[in-house]
Structure formats: structure tokens, C-alpha cells
Design a protein around this motif. Structure first.
Motif, mmCIF file in Angstrom:
data_model
loop_
_atom_site.group_PDB
_atom_site.id
_atom_site.type_symbol
_atom_site.label_atom_id
_atom_site.label_comp_id
_atom_site.label_asym_id
_atom_site.label_seq_id
_atom_site.Cartn_x
_atom_site.Cartn_y
_atom_site.Cartn_z
ATOM 1 N N SER C 205 -23.956 55.009 -7.927
ATOM 2 C CA SER C 205 -23.044 55.823 -6.998
ATOM 3 C C SER C 205 -24.400 56.988 -6.040
ATOM 4 N N LYS C 206 -25.396 57.340 -6.442
ATOM 5 C CA LYS C 206 -26.369 58.141 -5.250
ATOM 6 C C LYS C 206 -26.546 57.534 -4.608
ATOM 7 N N GLY C 208 -25.695 54.176 -3.155
ATOM 8 C CA GLY C 208 -24.434 53.634 -1.874
ATOM 9 C C GLY C 208 -23.542 54.084 -1.876
ATOM 10 N N ARG C 209 -22.213 54.143 -1.975
ATOM 11 C CA ARG C 209 -21.533 55.164 -2.482
ATOM 12 C C ARG C 209 -20.693 54.818 -3.631
ATOM 13 N N ASP C 210 -19.992 55.638 -3.878
ATOM 14 C CA ASP C 210 -19.037 56.316 -4.916
ATOM 15 C C ASP C 210 -17.944 55.953 -4.823
ATOM 16 N N THR C 211 -17.618 54.791 -5.532
ATOM 17 C CA THR C 211 -16.242 53.890 -5.888
ATOM 18 C C THR C 211 -15.941 54.601 -6.944
#
Lengths: 393, 465, 461
Positions: C205-206, C208-211
Motif C-alpha cells: 500500500s505504501k 502502490g495504491r491503497d485499496t
């Protein structure tokens, strides 16, 4: 069928009569293992279970005084030093053991006396300890017997990361030998009875002793500031230290480090009126006066002070047994021999409850005396004795 | 008592004013008192039915009856629900804070110590014989007078307690003395047949001594109370000043958004805070060793002589402040960073447009705004360090020795460690009564300082609103 | 300085209004007076400290570099000089590349900040590093002995233990005779896997994107981890530790500490939230007095009432039990936690609760359904704060608990350094390293809760 029932009931009876006794001990490592094996022997012999509980040495007295009257104490304390005896007896938590110890011939007289307070035997002595000078034969080939030889040997080894002689100078217990050599004493001993009104820790001799301790640091430059017993042992086991003042408790680590060592008394310090005479501490097993299993507990206490048990105990931790026959069996052991000599030279610590009021002020005075060079020792010691007297009342 | 409620109080509106407070407290006291009573009755009953029932059943039954009684009380006084929110905390504080405090305050006026503990004295135990009418105990070995032996006020020792033992000394049996003559003690009542007498001893009783403990403390105040109090205040104050200055500097430096790798620094500098103090402080003892510690080894590289960190009264104080700084700056640093992040960036931009330098921005915007966030942190920090026993005990144990002080109050002892030494270190003689008196003094000192602090920080107004 | 507001607008001013008042002369002079006094005090202290070192002879166990501090200062000066040059270079390159004006002072300032911070980090972290190494040193010593003959400066001064001697002996002592049944191993593996999943999802999440899916993984990972740990802690028993020595019970002491700290933390939440809520939201006579009572009664040094606490607990049959210890701990911090929670609730908008009340919820329902879910972060903070405080406590534990089976980590560690005559620094270092791990992990894992909670309790915007 009937027979089976009888056996069953007998077995049950045996179960019911078997007691569980609790022992508090401060032993660690191999000595703890020895105590466990003794407990197993005891279980096999008598059917009584021994439950061993580790309590740090420093906490045992306070904890015991608090918990014994509440029924939370152990049956036995293994071990307590005899200088706490008076305090424990006055608090009413330990039981006189005279009637349990029927045969006393095998136990060292001095040790028995140390365990006796107000005419009652309050503990079965297990071992005695006194400090001595332990030296590294690789650095100090011949054992010095006089102060001048001692100083020469020490100074030869001092310098560039090496030490000739180290000791915990600020520890009153360790340095009592020097104080007594110059004529200082804790309580005046009038033919066996201690006069607690006469404290001799600030007399002329005690002043001289403080000056000598200070000289060891600042005049002879042997013991630098900040050296405690711990650091001294670390230096010794690394072969950086010629001689140091210690007790039997460090011998395990020294043997492990394969140092060729010898044990001698400290020489008579310069200008002293008597021989160096260290404090002798006797540690013994004490019985809780609130114990529900006094007979069984006393039996176990006697077992661990018996000759054979004591020999094994010495093998485990190197302490000097109070059992005379055990000492004879261990005659050849250099540790027993070396410390045995200083024990025979020594003075037993007072066992009156007033001793509790002495340690704090006295230790502080000794620590102050070696904090910086050239101090007014008389004044420091006088203040300490004043505090002692006001605490004793 | 819950059914006797008058109908007029069946309202959700609590009675106002101090009458309301008193009434509420009365009802709560009745509720809790009743619960404890029921709990006690039930647990005694349980102990009768099942021998060996654990004593903590008292707690269990009390809590259960509290749970049953509370709704009943609510039915009678609906407005009391407000107080029920406080009940868990209140019950706990009463049981585990107020009760010990009351006992301790009581001890402060006695001579309670390891020796005077209200228990039979083992050393004074004597062989004893009981007369055939079971009313007279004779101590054949007694040398001094009975009055001296039992340590009683009247020469005939009426009302004093004697403890009798059987042959095994298994169960002590306490009896009252009616009179004493020589070494014969006449008892107030004949001892029961079931008690066999072989030995007897006295009780080292706890007695009230009035203000003697306080007299002792204030009599020696120049050698204990005053210097220790002074150092406690200096210690707590310097600690928060040093920690917050260090924390502010590092926090402001690290809040610089241009700085690369600032998270790495932050993570590393966070570490001293994250390690439990019981571990890190003991580690410093070894590192500060004058001859063998790495601190002096490092200073040796700079050509500085071995500093007596823990062996000189003055340096030891410095060491304590330094270790406390090491322990505490990460907290202040982190607090600074998070407080800074609440400040609006527009303020800085405006200042920049006005031509303010970075330094002017810090002194003009950052510090004044931080003051608001920092006041409570500094206050709680002061209160915490005022009683920060752990670091003193673990690092120096109050030492090193200092001339002209009581042995329980050495150069780095704070009030709390002085009390601890008095109560628990054998050298101090387990003087629980004196320690309790010290506790009482500490309490009032803390109270006074806190009230001043709270007034200054406006805590009272905040609490009242 | 006087152009910027030197105080926050007090509450009685109109919102956003700021009335400038010229401070009095005394007020202006005050910082200078204080500064002079502080400088004088520092000067006096410095003189006293230097004076105490005056006639100290140099220790023969320490390797000295004569006038080493001069060299050090020269080094700093040289480093600053180099940085000044590289900053100039950096500034020019940066300006050429971006075409914007870059302040030289800012670049140099940043470079010097780096130098300063590196020094600070070194000083702050080296002791920990040293202890970490000492944990692997079998000679049982935290003392540094110099090796004057060695050319390596680290060995010569003794700043680094002999790396060739290092082994795992100290750690082995801590685990001697420990038996772990299969189900516990399985639980440990599950817990480890959950921890790994949490960490991986955090990293992902750090980067890339936090999903939502990642957040879900984290939430469940944490739950599994906590559950596995709880089962492990509750069901691990003294029988598993067959080693003879005290240090072989180290893992048991960790288990005891986790048990006590965890339950104390939970109890702290139970005891302080309702009170904090009532203090913040309910208006009834006696509320303020009660709050003061809570705060002031807990200023009594309960620590010195230990004799009484001991008596109380033994009379209740709770002497030497974990339940007794937990109760004794829980009584301690109620006032603090209540105060913190009160401050937090006050910072919540009251409209949410009012809306719930309008919908027919009772006070209690509002509290449990509206306020508690909103204050999850605060609850975590209270729990962690209590947990960590309890973890490091050792005095109460050593007085109330007897026997190595009941020791907590603090008591165990203390026993290594307070033997009658000897200390076990090596074992201490090893145990300290392992014992600190859970807390360090908690600190880094919940950093934000910590900082947020500590500040939020006091600060209300």
C-alpha cells in the motif's frame, strides 16, 4: 480383595501424611540444580515433596518478613546470612531450631555461634564465606605475604590496560578486614556479648583504615575510581588483572575461564595494629515459625547441611561448607583451603538486630572516604556513627 | 433502603447544588456499602459450607450484588444513572487506591516496622508452664521484670498480650494478661483445655506514637527532606526543559519538508523511546562505568579524562539528566512534529511574503503556536518526573554517597526513592511507619505543586466547562 | 518579533480577531533576564564540573588520543567546508536544471542539518548497537576492555567487542529446556504468517495504491495475529519450562508479562471510558468535584503504600497471583486515562450524539453506538499506553510476586543485574534484546496512534 483394599488405604494414608514443603532460595545455576537434586533425594527417602522457589537474595528478607505472618511464606529459607538473624527473630518469623538439631558435632563451632541469637539456634549453618585475595599465577608468580611485596607485585602489573590489584573499595563488607586490622570494630565484643552502645567505626583505627583505603586509590594508584566487584571479575577472567579481593562466589567463573589462580589472605596493611581479619558471613537454612510442616522442613534443612550433601554443594558452587567432615573430605581443594584460611582469620559479623541500622550509614561513609583524595575521614565516620546511634536509640 | 425512596425524587433531574452532591454520594455509599455487606455475608457463608473457599469470593459476590442492586437504585432515583457512568472507576479507586491510602495514613502515626509488626517475637520465646487452674503462666527463664519483657505501660501489665505455644510451636495462641508478678503471669481468662502450653513469648506490638514520625523527619530535614526535595524539583524541572528543548530543535529540523531521508532519521531517533526503560536504564549503568564503560572510552578518543559519571555526587546528577534526556527526547520530538503539522502553512507563506526570515518564522509563528500544545505535555511530564522512581533506582539507586546526608537520602535520591529506601531497603530498617509519613509529605507537596501548575495552565477551567 | 501574534487569541475575542497589545518593558526584558540567569547557572555548573575533574589522573585502562577534541573540531570544520562547496555545486546545478532561484543558505542549511542529525543518530543509537553486540558475547560482560596492541581503533579502545568471539551462547541459556508442543508451534506459524501478510500489505500500500482489499487483509491479519497470540499466551504454562536455571524461564516471563499487561490494558479501557464520557458530556452536580478527586487521590504515591497493597491483596487471597497484580496495576492510571478520554470526547462534534438522541437512542446507546466506535483510535492509545507502562514495571511485580514462575520480564531482567555479588550482563543483554522486541514492534506498528493519542488528549483545537 481385602488385601488390595488394605494396600490401597495404606497408599492413601501415605499420600495424606506426605507434606509439601516450600523452600525459598537465592541459589542460581549449578547450585540451584544441586538443591533440586537434594529435593529429589528427599522425596525418594521420605515421600515429602520439596517445592523450590527462586527469590533474589536482596529481596528475601523483606519479602519473608511481610509474607510469613500472612501464611504466604515458605517453610524454609535457603539461605540467609547470619547478620539478618536478629532482625528476623525480632520480627518473629523464624523458629528456634534447637530441638531439631540434636547432633552438632559435625558443624563448625564458629558457624553455630553465628547462627545463635539470645541463646537459641535460629538456623542450620550451611556455608561460611569470607573474602580473600585471588591472584593470577601467570602475572604474580610468587604469592606476596608482606605489604611491601604485595605492593611491588601489584604495581608491577598496573598500567596500559592491565591491573595489579583491584577491589570494591567502597564496599564496607569487603573492606572490613582492613578496618579491623587498624583497630576498628562494629560493636565492642565483651567476652562474647556485643555492646551495641559501643560502636567502634569512627575510632582512631577506623580513621587510619579509611586513609589507607583512600591511599590504595590515590597514592598507590592501584584501584581506579569506578571499579566495582563486577568489573574486577571481568578483568580477572580476561587475564588483565593480577590480584583481586573477592569471595568464593566468583570462583565458578574463574575456573570456567581456565585461569591458573591462587588464594591468599590480604597482607597486614602498613602501620596496622593487628592482622587483616575479614568479616565472616555464615549463611544457613532458617525455619519459618508459621510453618505447618516444621518437622519435615527441619529434616530437609538437616539433610542439605549433612556431610555428603555439602561436598556436592561445594562441587557445584565452590562455597566453603560448615560441615567439618565435608571440609576434611575437601581438604585438597585449593578454594576450600584458601578461603578456609581467611575464614579462620576472620571476625564473624554481628548478628544482633541493631546490625540493620549499621550497614546503611557505614557503607555510605566508606564510599565517601574513597570518592576523592585527601578527605576528613574522622568527620565522615563520626557523622555515620552518629546516625547509627540515633537509629539504634 | 432502596424501597424507602420518597416519590418526589422519582425524576430524571438531579437535585442541584451541594445538596445534590451529598445526596448522590450518600446513595452511592449506601449502594456500595450494602454490596460489600452482602458480599461479605455470602463469602463467609461460602467459607462455612465449603472450607477452603478462596477469599477473593468476597470480591466476586460484592460485584455481583452491586450489579443486582444498581438497577434497583436506579428505579428509586432515576437521576443517579449519571453517576453510574463513574461507578466502575469509582469502585476501583476506592478499593485499590483509597483503601491502601487510608491504611498508609494510619501507619504514619504508628511505630510499625519490620520488628514492630504486631507479631510474636521469636527471640524472646521462653519455656513456660501452665498452672493447674489454667490461669497462670510461669516463665521460668525470665531474668528481667515482666514489665520490661512485655514492654507495657503499667507495672503489672494488665491487658498486655502473651502468646502461648505448644510443644511443636505449631499454632500461636494469644491470651490477655490480667496481672504479672515476678515471672508469673495471671491470665484474664483460663486457657481452654485444647491449648497445651510449652512456650510463651511477647508481641512486638504496633502502637500509636502520635506525630513522632513527622518530628523525626523534620528534625533531620536539613539532612534529608530539604536537599532531597530541592533535587526532586530541579530534576523534574531540568528534565522537561532539556527534553523539550532537544525535542523542539530536532522536531523543527525534521519538519523541514525539503530534507531528504527525514523519515529515516525520525525512525532511528524514535528508538530510545520504544525500548522499555527497565531495559535501557540498566544498560546505561554498564555504559557509564568510569573505567570500562564505552562512554568514557569514546571520550578518551577526544582526549578527555575519565569522568566519574556515577561516582561523584554532582556528575551522577548530570548522568541522570542525560539518560532521562536520551529516554525522553523522542517523545518531545514526535510531539513537536505532530503539533507542527497542525499549523496552517498559510501563516508561513504570509510571513515569507512579508519578508520574515526562517528564524523570525520560528520565533514568531512556530513557538507561540506550539506553546498551546506543549503546556499539557510539559505539565504531565513534570508530574511524571517528580515521581520518576524507576530511573533513579535503576541508574544510581540514589547514590553515590554524599557527606552530611542520612543514609537513606543520598545525592541523587528523590522524595519517592527516599521513602522507598526507608521502607524496603534492609539498611533503612523496614521502617514502614516512617515511610508512610514520608508518603504523606510527598502527597501534600505534589498536591501543592500540581494545584499551582493547574492554576497556571487553566486546567481547572477546562475541567469545569 | 512583535509583528507576529505572540499568543493565541483568547476565547473571549471575536473569532479570528486579533488585538495587538504592546507588551510592557518588564515583559520584554523577561526572556533576557531568564537567559542571563540560565547562562550564569550553566557557567557555574560547568566550572564546578570541570573543577571536580581537575586532579584526576588519566586512567590506564582507557586509550587516549591527546588533544583528540581539537582533531574532532577540525574534522567538523573540514566537513562543513566540504559541505559548503558541495552545496554551492548543488545549488548551481539545481538552478541550471530547474531554472528556478534556489537559496544557497537553504541548501547549505539542509546539508549542515544532515551532518548534525547524523551525529545525533550516532550518539543516540550506538549504545543500543553495542548492547546488541554484547548479547552475542559469551564472556558475560558489558564492559569494554581496550586492546592496546591492536591496530584497529575499535578494538584498541574497546569500543567494539571482539567480533570473532561472538556466538549464541547467551541466547541458548534463555531457551534451555524449553519444550514447545506442536499446537503452539502451529499457532506461532499462523501468527507469523498473519504478521507477514500485514507487513506485505503495508508495503504494497505504501508503494502502490491503497485499496479496500489491502485494508481488509490488514484488518484480518491483525485479528488473526492477536487471536493467535492471545491463545498462545493464555495456554502456555510453567510445565513447558524444564530448564534448571532461572534464565531458562525467560520466555515464560515474557508470557506472564504479556498476559498481565494485556489484561491490564483491557481493564484500563473498561474502567476509564464510561467515566471519561460522563465527565465530558453529562452535566450533573458533583461531576467536577469527582474529577478533581480522581486526579488528586491518584497523586498519593501508592508506591509507598505497597505494604498496605500487599496486605490488602493477601487478605483477599490474591497474594502472588496474576489477578492480584493486575488489580493493583489497574487502580493506578484511572485518573490519567479518564482525563485523556474526556479530552478526546470533548473534541468530537456533539451534533452526532444529538442526532442519535433525537432518533430515540438513550444516553447509554449513544455512548456505545456513536461515541465508542468513533474513539477507536483513542481506545487503542489507552490500551497501548497502559500495556507499555505495565510491561516496563518491575517494583510492584517484584514485591507482589514470588517465584520465578511468576516473574515478569522486568523482574527477570533486574535479577540478572542485582545478584548478591555478581551480575550477568551477557544474559541480560540477550534477554533485553528479545524482551524489547514486542514493545519496539508495537511502537513502530502503532506509531500514529501513539503520537496522535498523546497529543490529542491534551490538545483540543
Amino acid at each position: 480383595m481385602k488385601k488390595a483394599l488394605t494396600i490401597l488405604s495404606l497408599a492413601l494414608l501415605g499420600q495424606a501424611s506426605a507434606a509439601t514443603i516450600t523452600v525459598w532460595t537465592h541459589f542460581g545455576d549449578s547450585e540451584l540444580a544441586w538443591l533440586r537434586s537434594q529435593a529429589a533425594d528427599f522425596k525418594a527417602k521420605t515421600g515429602n515433596t520439596v517445592n523450590i522457589v527462586s527469590v533474589p537474595f536482596g529481596e528475601m528478607t523483606d519479602k519473608f518478613i511481610q509474607s510469613a505472618p500472612k501464611g504466604q511464606g515458605p517453610d524454609l529459607l535457603t539461605t540467609q546470612p547470619h547478620d539478618r538473624l536478629g532482625q528476623l527473630a525480632a520480627a518473629g518469623v523464624i523458629e528456634p531450631m534447637d530441638k531439631y538439631v540434636t547432633s552438632r558435632t559435625d558443624l563448625d563451632k564458629t558457624a553455630l555461634n553465628a547462627m545463635t541469637y539470645q541463646g537459641k539456634l535460629f538456623g542450620i549453618p550451611m556455608f561460611a564465606e569470607a573474602v580473600a585475595v585471588v591472584y593470577n599465577k601467570a602475572l604474580v608468580p610468587t604469592a606476596p605475604t608482606t605489604w611491601s611485596a604485595f605492593l611491588a607485585a601489584a604495581q608491577k602489573n598496573t598500567g596500559s590496560g592491565k591491573f595489579g590489584y583491584l577491589a570494591d573499595l567502597s564496599n564496607a563488607y569487603m573492606q572490613y578486614g582492613i578496618i579491623s586490622a587498624y583497630g576498628g570494630y562494629v560493636f565492642k565484643n565483651n567476652g562474647g556479648t556485643l555492646n551495641v552502645k559501643d560502636v567502634g567505626l569512627a575510632n582512631a583505627g577506623a580513621d587510619k583504615a579509611s586513609a589507607f583505603l583512600n591511599d590504595l586509590r590515590y597514592k598507590y594508584n592501584l584501584v581506579p575510581e569506578g571499579v566495582n566487584g563486577d568489573a574486577a571479575k571481568s578483568a580477572f577472567v580476561q587475564g588483565r588483572l593480577g590480584m583481586f579481593l573477592t569471595g568464593p562466589w566468583d570462583m565458578g567463573d574463574i575456573k570456567k575461564a581456565n585461569i591458573n589462580y591462587g588464594i591468599i589472605p590480604f597482607p597486614t596493611p602498613p602501620g596496622a595494629s593487628g592482622k587483616w581479619s575479614p568479616f565472616v558471613g555464615v549463611q544457613g537454612t532458617m525455619l519459618n515459625s508459621y510453618s505447618k510442616n516444621k518437622v519435615a522442613a527441619a529434616q530437609f534443612a538437616k539433610q542439605i547441611s549433612s556431610s555428603d550433601a555439602q561436598v556436592a554443594f561445594n562441587k557445584a558452587g565452590g562455597r566453603i561448607p560448615a560441615s567439618l567432615s565435608a571440609r576434611t573430605k575437601l581438604k585438597a581443594d585449593p578454594v576450600v583451603q584458601g578461603f578456609g584460611k581467611t575464614i579462620s582469620m576472620g571476625t564473624p559479623m554481628p548478628n544482633v538486630p541493631q546490625m540493620g541500622a549499621v550497614w546503611g550509614p557505614w557503607s555510605n561513609a566508606i564510599a565517601q572516604s574513597v570518592q576523592k583524595s585527601g578527605q576528613n575521614y574522622g568527620q565522615i565516620l563520626d557523622k555515620a556513627v552518629q546516625e547509627i546511634n540515633s537509629n539504634i536509640k | 433502603m432502596t424501597t424507602l425512596s420518597p416519590p418526589r425524587s422519582r425524576t430524571a433531574v438531579p437535585p442541584q447544588g451541594s445538596r445534590g452532591i451529598l445526596l448522590a454520594l450518600l446513595i452511592l455509599a449506601a449502594l456500595m456499602g450494602a454490596s460489600v455487606l452482602i458480599g461479605w455475608l455470602l463469602s463467609t457463608l461460602a467459607a462455612q459450607v465449603v472450607p477452603g473457599a478462596p477469599a477473593y469470593l468476597l470480591l466476586v459476590f460484592t460485584v455481583v450484588s452491586l450489579l443486582v442492586l444498581a438497577p434497583l437504585t436506579h428505579r428509586a432515583f432515576p437521576w443517579i444513572t449519571n453517576w453510574f457512568y463513574l461507578l466502575p472507576a469509582l469502585v476501583f479507586i476506592l478499593a485499590f487506591t483509597v483503601l491502601p491510602v487510608v491504611l498508609t495514613v494510619n501507619y504514619a502515626f504508628t511505630n510499625y516496622s519490620g520488628q514492630n509488626s504486631g507479631n510474636p517475637d521469636s527471640a524472646a520465646r521462653q519455656d513456660a508452664t501452665l498452672s493447674s487452674d489454667r490461669r497462670t503462666v510461669t516463665l521460668s527463664g525470665l531474668t528481667g521484670s515482666a514489665q520490661e519483657y512485655l514492654n507495657c505501660a503499667a507495672p503489672n501489665c494488665a491487658g498486655a498480650t502473651l502468646v502461648l505455644y505448644d510443644e511443636d510451636a505449631s499454632v500461636p495462641y494469644r491470651v490477655k494478661v490480667a496481672s504479672a508478678q515476678g515471672n508469673a503471669f495471671t491470665l484474664a481468662a483460663p486457657t481452654p483445655e485444647s491449648v497445651q502450653v510449652a512456650q510463651a513469648t511477647r508481641i512486638n506490638k504496633i502502637s500509636y506514637v502520635g506525630l513522632a514520625n513527622f518530628q523525626e523527619i523534620f528534625g533531620k530535614a536539613s539532612r534529608a527532606l530539604w536537599p532531597v526535595f530541592l533535587w526532586t524539583v530541579i530534576f523534574a524541572f531540568s528534565t522537561i526543559v532539556l527534553n523539550s528543548v532537544a525535542g523542539l530543535i530536532l522536531g523543527i529540523l525534521l519538519y523541514n519538508k525539503r530534507l531528504k531521508g527525514r523519515n529515516v532519521y525520525r525512525t532511528l531517533l524514535f528508538l530510545p523511546w520504544a525500548i522499555p526503560t527497565v531495559i535501557s536504564v540498566q544498560m546505561w549503568v554498564a555504559l557509564f562505568n568510569q573505567q570500562f564503560g564505552i562512554v568514557n572510552k569514546s571520550l578518551g578518543l577526544l582526549g578527555i579524562v575519565a569522568i566519574p559519571w556515577l561516582n561523584d555526587p554532582l556528575w551522577a546528577k548530570i548522568s541522570i539528566l542525560m539518560v532521562n534526556l536520551w529516554l525522553g527526547f523522542p517523545y518531545m520530538m514526535t510531539a513537536t512534529i505532530s503539533a507542527l503539522s497542525t499549523i496552517n502553512d498559510d501563516l508561513y507563506e504570509a510571513a515569507e511574503i512579508d519578508g520574515a526570515s526562517r528564524w523570525q518564522q520560528i520565533t514568531g509563528i512556530t513557538l507561540p503556536l506550539l506553546r498551546n500544545s506543549f503546556t499539557p505535555i510539559l505539565l504531565s511530564g513534570f508530574a511524571f518526573n517528580f515521581n520518576n522512581f524507576g530511573i533513579i533506582y535503576l541508574l544510581t539507586a540514589g547514590g553515590p554517597a554524599q557527606e552530611g546526608r542520612e543514609s537513606t537520602a543520598q545525592s541523587t535520591d528523590i522524595l519517592l526513592s527516599w521513602g522507598y529506601n526507608t521502607a524496603f531497603v534492609s539498611a533503612g530498617g523496614q521502617n514502614f511507619a516512617l515511610a508512610s509519613a514520608i508518603a504523606l509529605i510527598i502527597f501534600f507537596l505534589t498536591l501543592a505543586i500540581s494545584i499551582v501548575n493547574f492554576k497556571a495552565a487553566g486546567v481547572f477551567e477546562e475541567a469545569r466547562k | 518579533m512583535t509583528t507576529a501574534p505572540n499568543n493565541l487569541p483568547p476565547g473571549n475575542l471575536p473569532p479570528g480577531g486579533y488585538v495587538h497589545r504592546e507588551p510592557s518593558a518588564l515583559r520584554k526584558a523577561l526572556p533576557w533576564i531568564i537567559g542571563v540567569v540560565v547562562l550564569a547557572l550553566i557557567g557555574w555548573l560547568g566550572a564546578a564540573l570541570v573543577d571536580s575533574l581537575k586532579d584526576k589522573q588519566k586512567s590506564f585502562s582507557i586509550y587516549y588520543v591527546d588533544r583528540g577534541w581539537v582533531r574532532f573540531l577540525l574534522f567538523l570544520l573540514a566537513a562543513s567546508g566540504v559541505l559548503a562547496l558541495t552545496s554551492l555545486l548543488g545549488q548551481r546545478i539545481g538552478m541550471a536544471r530547474t531554472g528556478r532561484r534556489i537559496s544557497y543558505a537553504a541548501v547549505l542549511g539542509d546539508q549542515l542539518t544532515h551532518l548534525f542529525l547524523i551525529l545525533v543518530v550516532l550518539i543516540a543509537i550506538y549504545p543500543l548497537f553495542y548492547v546488541l553486540i554484547a548479547a552475542f558475547d559469551p564472556r558475560n560482560s558489558l564492559f569494554a576492555f581496550p586492546d592496546f596492541g591492536n591496530p584497529n581503533i575499535f578494538y584498541k579502545t574497546g569500543l567494539l567487542p571482539d567480533l570473532k568471539q561472538l556466538n549464541l551462547e547467551n541466547f541458548a541459556k534463555l531457551f534451555e529446556g524449553v519444550t514447545i508442543p506442536a499446537w503452539q508451534l502451529l499457532l506461532a506459524v499462523i501468527g507469523g504468517a498473519a504478521l507477514a501478510a500485514v507487513l506485505i500489505s503495508l508495503i504494497v500500500s505504501k508503494v502502490g495504491r491503497d485499496t479496500d482489499a489491502l485494508a481488509n487483509v490488514r484488518a484480518w491479519g491483525l485479528r488473526v495475529l492477536v487471536a493467535a497470540l492471545a491463545v498462545l499466551v493464555i495456554f502456555m504454562g510453567p510445565a513447558q519450562f524444564t530448564g534448571g536455571s532461572n534464565e531458562s524461564k525467560f520466555l515464560l516471563s515474557v508470557r506472564n508479562t504479556l498476559l498481565v499487561s494485556g489484561l491490564t490494558g483491557v481493564l484500563a479501557i473498561l474502567l476509564s471510558t464510561t467515566a471519561g464520557y460522563a465527565m465530558a458530556r453529562l452535566r450533573f452536580p458533583g461531576r467536577f468535584q469527582m474529577l478533581l478527586f480522581f486526579i488528586f487521590i491518584q497523586m498519593f504515591p501508592v508506591f509507598l503504600a505497597l505494604v498496605a497493597v500487599f496486605k490488602l491483596l493477601t487478605d483477599l487471597g490474591l497474594g502472588n497471583t496474576f489477578a492480584g497484580l493486575i488489580l493493583a496495576y489497574s487502580g493506578g492510571a484511572i485518573a490519567f486515562n479518564t482525563w485523556i478520554f474526556k479530552g478526546y470526547v470533548e473534541s468530537l462534534p456533539e451534533s452526532l450524539e444529538e442526532a442519535a438522541m433525537v432518533d430515540g437512542a438513550t444516553r447509554w446507546q449513544t455512548f456505545t453506538r456513536v461515541v465508542l466506535p468513533l474513539s477507536r483510535g483513542m481506545l487503542v492509545f489507552i490500551f497501548l499506553n497502559q500495556f507499555i507502562g505495565t510491561y516496563a514495571e518491575f517494583i510492584l511485580a517484584s514485591i507482589l510476586m514470588t517465584g520465578v514462575e511468576h516473574w515478569t520480564v522486568g523482574v527477570m531482567l533486574r535479577s540478572f543485574t542485582s545478584g548478591q555479588f555478581s551480575t550477568k550482563w551477557g544474559v541480560f543483554a540477550a534477554a533485553a534484546t528479545l524482551g524489547a522486541l514486542p514493545i519496539v514492534g508495537l511502537f513502530y506498528g502503532f506509531q500514529n496512534f501513539f503520537v496522535g493519542g498523546a497529543v490529542a488528549g491534551g490538545v483540543k483545537e
